[in-house]
Design a protein around this motif. Structure first.
Motif, PDB file in Angstrom:
ATOM      1  N   UNK A 142       0.824  -1.205   0.000  1.00 28.13           N
ATOM      2  CA  UNK A 142       0.000   0.000   0.000  1.00 28.13           C
ATOM      3  C   UNK A 142       0.858   1.255   0.000  1.00 28.13           C
ATOM      4  N   UNK A 143       1.969   1.235   0.764  1.00 29.03           N
ATOM      5  CA  UNK A 143       2.851   2.402   0.800  1.00 29.03           C
ATOM      6  C   UNK A 143       3.453   2.664  -0.585  1.00 29.03           C
ATOM      7  N   UNK A 144       3.883   1.606  -1.239  1.00 32.70           N
ATOM      8  CA  UNK A 144       4.443   1.785  -2.588  1.00 32.70           C
ATOM      9  C   UNK A 144       3.377   2.253  -3.574  1.00 32.70           C
ATOM     10  N   UNK A 145       2.153   1.767  -3.400  1.00 28.92           N
ATOM     11  CA  UNK A 145       1.067   2.169  -4.301  1.00 28.92           C
ATOM     12  C   UNK A 145       0.766   3.651  -4.152  1.00 28.92           C
ATOM     13  N   UNK A 169      -1.511   0.880 -14.983  1.00 27.00           N
ATOM     14  CA  UNK A 169      -0.809  -0.359 -14.657  1.00 27.00           C
ATOM     15  C   UNK A 169      -0.582  -0.485 -13.150  1.00 27.00           C
ATOM     16  N   UNK A 170      -0.278   0.628 -12.502  1.00 29.09           N
ATOM     17  CA  UNK A 170      -0.069   0.593 -11.042  1.00 29.09           C
ATOM     18  C   UNK A 170      -1.372   0.225 -10.339  1.00 29.09           C
ATOM     19  N   UNK A 177      -2.669  -7.537  -6.056  1.00 25.82           N
ATOM     20  CA  UNK A 177      -2.001  -7.979  -4.839  1.00 25.82           C
ATOM     21  C   UNK A 177      -2.857  -7.807  -3.592  1.00 25.82           C
ATOM     22  N   UNK A 178      -3.928  -7.032  -3.678  1.00 25.04           N
ATOM     23  CA  UNK A 178      -4.755  -6.788  -2.491  1.00 25.04           C
ATOM     24  C   UNK A 178      -6.114  -7.449  -2.579  1.00 25.04           C
ATOM     25  N   UNK A 179      -6.670  -7.543  -3.752  1.00 22.22           N
ATOM     26  CA  UNK A 179      -7.975  -8.180  -3.910  1.00 22.22           C
ATOM     27  C   UNK A 179      -7.777  -9.676  -4.153  1.00 22.22           C
ATOM     28  N   UNK A 180      -8.507 -10.501  -3.408  1.00 18.76           N
ATOM     29  CA  UNK A 180      -8.314 -11.948  -3.517  1.00 18.76           C
ATOM     30  C   UNK A 180      -8.730 -12.472  -4.893  1.00 18.76           C
ATOM     31  N   UNK A 181      -9.852 -11.991  -5.399  1.00 18.19           N
ATOM     32  CA  UNK A 181     -10.314 -12.464  -6.708  1.00 18.19           C
ATOM     33  C   UNK A 181      -9.335 -12.057  -7.813  1.00 18.19           C
ATOM     34  N   UNK A 182      -8.859 -10.803  -7.761  1.00 16.38           N
ATOM     35  CA  UNK A 182      -7.905 -10.337  -8.769  1.00 16.38           C
ATOM     36  C   UNK A 182      -6.579 -11.074  -8.649  1.00 16.38           C
TER      37      UNK A 182
END
Length: 689
Positions: A142-145, A169-170, A177-182
């Protein structure tokens, strides 16, 4: 839409651009390499053989003239073929430089892809996009995002399309990386959006979208589209529009079309050649006037000049000097000009012959061919054919005229007889050249026949075929004739034969030009038979390299009129069966044509029988019950009918005229102009009022 635009921006891939560039360059380099190898092989063969190959295109061994002059000419041609001129050397060096640079670029791109590690086209990697490792925690992700979104947000980078692409793209990487389905979609399919049917990328580098390069890219695009492409097209068009398909200038064709007529003779041809556009493009030097004046005093012009242009007069004197073999009076500059005019004369004289042939003028076409071989052999208008023999002069012609009148008669003489005639005035080496010339030229035979393919008779309207065979009797089946013996012509000249089928009145029915050098030439000339009766046509075979070898065959045939012989065209069994097959449309509709036709015929017959019976009954009832008296239409019964039936069929009540009409027609048959005939009596079709 906006989303589609963003996806297009995502499609720009540096690695894919390298693969695309390598593929494009290979598509150019590989065929070019094959062409260079073939050209090098042909040049190596030309260097060893020059323009004098050992075999022709059919694989037959070429028979060359063994005279001393022709042997030296062939060797000189081979030497010039092996030599390099300055222009050819510069052209080959430029081609080699471009060729090497092309393959060097391809190899450099391949090496770069191998050493840089960018072997694969860019794939979606969320860790690489966010700049974190695979073991990073959610807090680090999250910090990098947040840091990257603040840097590449479109509102802060309105003029940078790459920033918007990077922001998308970001965002996808963070969701993967955060959403389980994605994340599950990315792990399974390599994309956070799930399975993709087709992914289309743009194989162009990213620097095309960089802001600092936009002006340069725009200027280069305009330069290529507005300057390079139109200029290339105009250059090609300007060079191609001036020449016809046979290589002659369009201006020359227009001049020949206006100047050549049905009465054009050989004496007019030198001026025509001198005035064509190819000859008028020759240089005119200040020193040429003095050389031409010295040449004019020894050259005889057989026709009064029609053009007074200096360049035309100069070229005309040069052509006449060549025909009269006064090359010793030419300066070196004029001799070079003469050789250049003679080289260009082949395509010009061919165009002259074709113009006469297209207008069906056989006399004019023959005059053009006479001039063409006069140019090859350096013969004047009134020169003897025997001057084509090596070392012959006017004195030798006078000696041989007692035994032969032309080249054919001279070739028919035996070697002993020729040696007896010329032994006193020629050396042994010269006599050997004469025999070598005779064995090279040889004799030719022409045979021909006329028929119609697959028919026994010739009928008006048929397309008849003339089968002609020209045989060189001095050559074997596996031999081919070599270049003509023409020591005064600057190049090696192969024989060409023109075949003309001419009817009475010197009108060309058909013509063909043969370039075959085999010992046997087979050719077919087709023409349409237009009138009946006894017809006679002449087949002429004219050689453009030697004077005196022409051959003629008169062909007679009987043409029948259409009334005298009616053609029968039998039908093949397969064609008959094909006619019974249903059409494609009927096959589409699923119809059984034969069954449908049979059912239709049966239904028609049933309807006709019912109508016939009903009409007879109604006629009888009306005859008995009708108040007005009946009207008799005829008093004779038809053969095969009883009186009652005939009376019923031929007696019509006024009120039942329309009902009786159908049965009436069925009983009596067809009608002619509204009237039904039966024997000598007739019954009108019109109903009785």
């Amino acid at each position: 839409t906006k989303d589609d635009t963003k996806e297009d921006l995502l499609g720009y891939d540096d690695t894919a651009s390298y693969y695309f560039a390598i593929t494009l360059l290979i598509c150019v380099a590989v065929p070019w390499s094959c062409a260079i190898i073939c050209s090098a092989a042909s040049r190596f063969q030309a260097a060893s053989q020059g323009h004098a190959p050992r075999t022709n295109s059919s694989g037959c061994r070429v028979h060359y003239c063994a005279t001393a002059v022709m042997v030296a000419k062939v060797e000189d041609t081979q030497r010039r073929a092996r030599s390099w001129t300055r222009a050819s050397a510069c052209c080959w060096m430029l081609k080699a430089l471009v060729f090497v640079m092309l393959w060097a670029t391809i190899c450099g791109m391949v090496c770069y892809l191998r050493t840089s590690g960018k072997k694969d086209i860019n794939k979606f990697d969320p860790f690489a996009l966010l700049g974190v490792t695979a073991e990073a925690s959610s807090t680090q992700i999250k910090r990098a995002y947040r840091k990257l979104t603040l840097t590449f947000h479109p509102d802060k980078n309105r003029d940078d399309p790459l920033a918007a692409s990077k922001f998308i793209q970001i965002t996808k990487a963070h969701a993967a990386l955060t959403d389980e389905h994605a994340r599950r979609n990315w792990e399974r399919y390599g994309n956070p959006d799930g399975p993709q049917i087709t992914k289309v990328g743009i194989g162009l580098p990213h620097f095309l979208l960089q802001k600092e390069n936009s002006l340069l890219i725009l200027c280069m695009s305009f330069f290529v589209i507005i300057m390079v492409v139109p200029t290339s097209f105009l250059c090609y068009y300007s060079s191609a529009r001036n020449r016809a398909a046979n290589g002659v200038l369009i201006e020359t064709l227009q001049f020949l079309g206006c100047y050549i007529n049905e009465s054009t003779q050989m004496e007019m041809c030198p001026e025509i050649l001198a005035a064509c556009a190819e000859s008028r493009s020759m240089p005119l030097r200040p020193t040429d006037n003095e050389h031409i004046q010295r040449l004019a005093g020894h050259v005889v012009e057989h026709k009064r000049r029609s053009f007074s242009l200096p360049i035309v007069m100069k070229n005309q004197y040069i052509v006449w000097a060549h025909l009269q073999r006064r090359h010793d009076l030419m300066s070196p500059e004029l001799r070079r000009d003469c050789d250049e005019i003679l080289r260009r004369s082949m395509i010009v004289t061919q165009a002259m012959i074709e113009v006469a042939c297209m207008r069906e003028w056989f006399a004019a076409a023959r005059a053009m061919i006479d001039f063409r071989r006069a140019v090859v052999q350096a013969l004047d208008v009134r020169s003897s054919e025997l001057l084509q023999v090596p070392h012959f002069s006017d004195e030798h012609v006078v000696v041989c005229c007692r035994d032969c009148s032309g080249l054919t008669d001279f070739l028919a003489l035996g070697a002993d007889r020729r040696r007896a005639l010329l032994g006193a005035t020629m050396s042994p080496a010269q006599l050997a050249d004469v025999e070598a010339f005779c064995s090279h030229v040889g004799e030719v035979e022409l045979r021909a026949a006329i028929d119609v393919e697959d028919e026994s008779e010739i009928v008006v309207g048929d397309v008849a075929t003339c089968h002609a065979v020209l045989a060189r009797t001095h050559l074997r089946r596996d031999e081919a004739i070599g270049p003509a013996s023409a020591p005064l012509f600057p190049e090696l000249k192969l024989e060409e034969w023109w075949f003309f089928l001419v009817e009475e009145g010197e009108r060309i029915l058909h013509f063909e030009r043969s370039l075959h050098t085999d010992s046997r030439i087979e050719i077919e000339l087709r023409f349409q038979v237009t009138r009946p009766g006894r017809r006679t046509v002449a087949l002429h075979a004219l050689c453009d390299a030697y004077a005196g070898l022409d051959r003629r065959v008169d062909l007679a045939f009987q043409a029948l009129s259409e009334g005298e012989h009616r053609r029968e065209y039998p039908l093949h069994e397969d064609d008959v069966q094909l006619d019974l097959q249903p059409t494609l449309f009927q096959q589409w509709m699923g119809a059984d044509v034969s069954r449908a036709a049979a059912d239709e015929e049966e239904s028609d017959e049933a309807e006709e029988s019912e109508e016939a019976g009903g009409s007879s009954c109604s006629a009888e009832a009306l005859r008995r019950d009708a108040a007005p008296p009946p009207v008799a239409a005829s008093c004779d019964a038809a053969p095969g009918y009883g009186k009652e039936d005939a009376f019923a069929a031929r007696t019509v009540a006024p009120d039942a005229a329309d009902d009786v009409g159908v049965g009436h027609r069925d009983l009596l048959g067809d009608t002619v102009d509204g009237t039904r005939w039966r024997g000598t009596s007739f019954v009108a079709d019109d109903p009785v009022d």
